[in-house]
Design an enzyme around this catalytic site. Structure first.
Site, PDB file in Angstrom:
ATOM      1  N   HIS A 117     -51.545   9.217  50.126  1.00 32.94           N
ATOM      2  CA  HIS A 117     -50.957  10.218  51.027  1.00 32.94           C
ATOM      3  C   HIS A 117     -50.460  11.445  50.248  1.00 32.94           C
ATOM      4  O   HIS A 117     -50.406  12.543  50.790  1.00 32.94           O
ATOM      5  CB  HIS A 117     -49.804   9.590  51.817  1.00 32.94           C
ATOM      6  CG  HIS A 117     -49.397  10.403  53.004  1.00 32.94           C
ATOM      7  ND1 HIS A 117     -50.212  10.562  54.111  1.00 32.94           N
ATOM      8  CD2 HIS A 117     -48.272  11.127  53.259  1.00 32.94           C
ATOM      9  CE1 HIS A 117     -49.594  11.336  54.995  1.00 32.94           C
ATOM     10  NE2 HIS A 117     -48.428  11.691  54.499  1.00 32.94           N
ATOM     11  N   SER A 164     -48.988  16.569  55.758  1.00 35.79           N
ATOM     12  CA  SER A 164     -48.480  15.406  56.478  1.00 35.79           C
ATOM     13  C   SER A 164     -47.901  15.834  57.836  1.00 35.79           C
ATOM     14  O   SER A 164     -48.630  16.370  58.659  1.00 35.79           O
ATOM     15  CB  SER A 164     -47.461  14.685  55.576  1.00 35.79           C
ATOM     16  OG  SER A 164     -47.103  13.440  56.105  1.00 35.79           O
ATOM     17  N   ASP A 196     -55.023   6.395  51.910  1.00 32.89           N
ATOM     18  CA  ASP A 196     -53.771   6.828  52.539  1.00 32.89           C
ATOM     19  C   ASP A 196     -53.245   5.710  53.438  1.00 32.89           C
ATOM     20  O   ASP A 196     -53.904   5.322  54.407  1.00 32.89           O
ATOM     21  CB  ASP A 196     -54.056   8.101  53.371  1.00 32.89           C
ATOM     22  CG  ASP A 196     -52.788   8.753  53.900  1.00 32.89           C
ATOM     23  OD1 ASP A 196     -51.793   8.041  54.114  1.00 32.89           O
ATOM     24  OD2 ASP A 196     -52.813   9.977  54.111  1.00 32.89           O
TER      25      ASP A 196
HETATM   26  C1  MLT Z   1     -46.002  12.156  61.057  1.00 35.57           C
HETATM   27  O1  MLT Z   1     -45.027  11.539  61.477  1.00 35.57           O
HETATM   28  O2  MLT Z   1     -46.235  13.341  61.324  1.00 35.57           O
HETATM   29  C2  MLT Z   1     -46.941  11.399  60.191  1.00 35.57           C
HETATM   30  O3  MLT Z   1     -46.723  10.041  60.324  1.00 35.57           O
HETATM   31  C3  MLT Z   1     -46.819  11.824  58.768  1.00 35.57           C
HETATM   32  C4  MLT Z   1     -45.424  11.655  58.253  1.00 35.57           C
HETATM   33  O4  MLT Z   1     -44.646  12.543  58.411  1.00 35.57           O
HETATM   34  O5  MLT Z   1     -45.114  10.608  57.658  1.00 35.57           O
END
Ligand code: MLT
Length: 206
Positions: free
Chosen positions: A189, A108, A158
């Site tokens: 996700h 992520s 996701d």
């Molecule tokens: C981010 O902010 O890098 C992406 O949206 C993934 C997350 O951290 O939720």
């Protein structure tokens, strides 16, 4: 044994239990820390040294690797600055611990900073497994990623990463010369057992 030393990121380091395996740079998601992905390391590559920093940005108390303006909307100036900062840390940690260039394993937000490091400081990483990654920079510099192995694992349902966005990241890295394998899994996700199995097999064949 897990050790820490004075380097510019709070981090964990676990020496390699066996020679001949690439070190893994473990990069957590939003709200995680340096301990989060440590159990994943030996599942993916039991012989590898593990280097696991904590993101320096706080969002409502939750550690991240760069600032965002909203979900999926990144402060790209901060992305650039933080990617350089992380690449500098990797270089210092390699020196301190005697490591080869690591393979990043990012989840992520950790996958997104790993993608930015690939684009801004390709020499910092030997490759990257990007789990639920998105495009970190709308207008990345022309990086030479010739021959760099990159695995992108996306979730078909996701809610955070649009399918088109992950596809665009794969295409951009490929156009820069990386050897990209992009798989879309029937999941959201969160990580699944399939992620672990695919990432393990991918690391094994490097
Ligand atoms: C981010 O902010 O890098 C992406 O949206 C993934 C997350 O951290 O939720």
């Amino acid at each position: 044994m897990t050790t820490t030393t004075e380097l510019p990121f709070i981090h964990r380091f676990t020496p390699a239990p066996a020679p001949g395996h690439p070190p893994l740079l473990l990069l957590h998601g939003t709200g995680g820390n340096e301990d989060d992905l440590l159990p994943l390391g030996p599942m993916l590559s039991p012989g590898s040294a593990l280097l696991s920093p904590r993101g320096k940005v706080l969002e409502g108390g939750m550690p991240r690797f760069f600032r965002r303006l909203a979900e999926g909307v990144f402060d790209e100036e901060d992305v650039r600055r933080r990617a350089h900062e992380l690449a500098d840390f990797i270089a210092e940690a390699r020196e301190a611990y005697g490591l080869a260039a690591p393979i990043a394993v990012g989840f992520s937000n950790g996958a997104n900073i790993a993608a930015a490091v690939l684009q801004l400081r390709p020499e910092a990483l030997a490759g990257a497994a990007l789990l639920r990654a998105m495009v970190p920079l709308q207008d990345p510099p022309a990086a030479d990623l010739t021959g760099k192995p990159v695995l992108i694992l996306s979730g078909a349902s996701d809610p955070i990463v649009p399918a088109e966005n992950a596809k665009r990241l794969a295409a951009t890295l490929k156009a820069a010369g990386a050897t990209v394998e992009h798989r879309v899994l029937p999941t959201g996700h969160g990580l699944s057992q399939t992620d672990v199995a695919l990432a393990k097999a991918w690391i094994e064949q490097l």
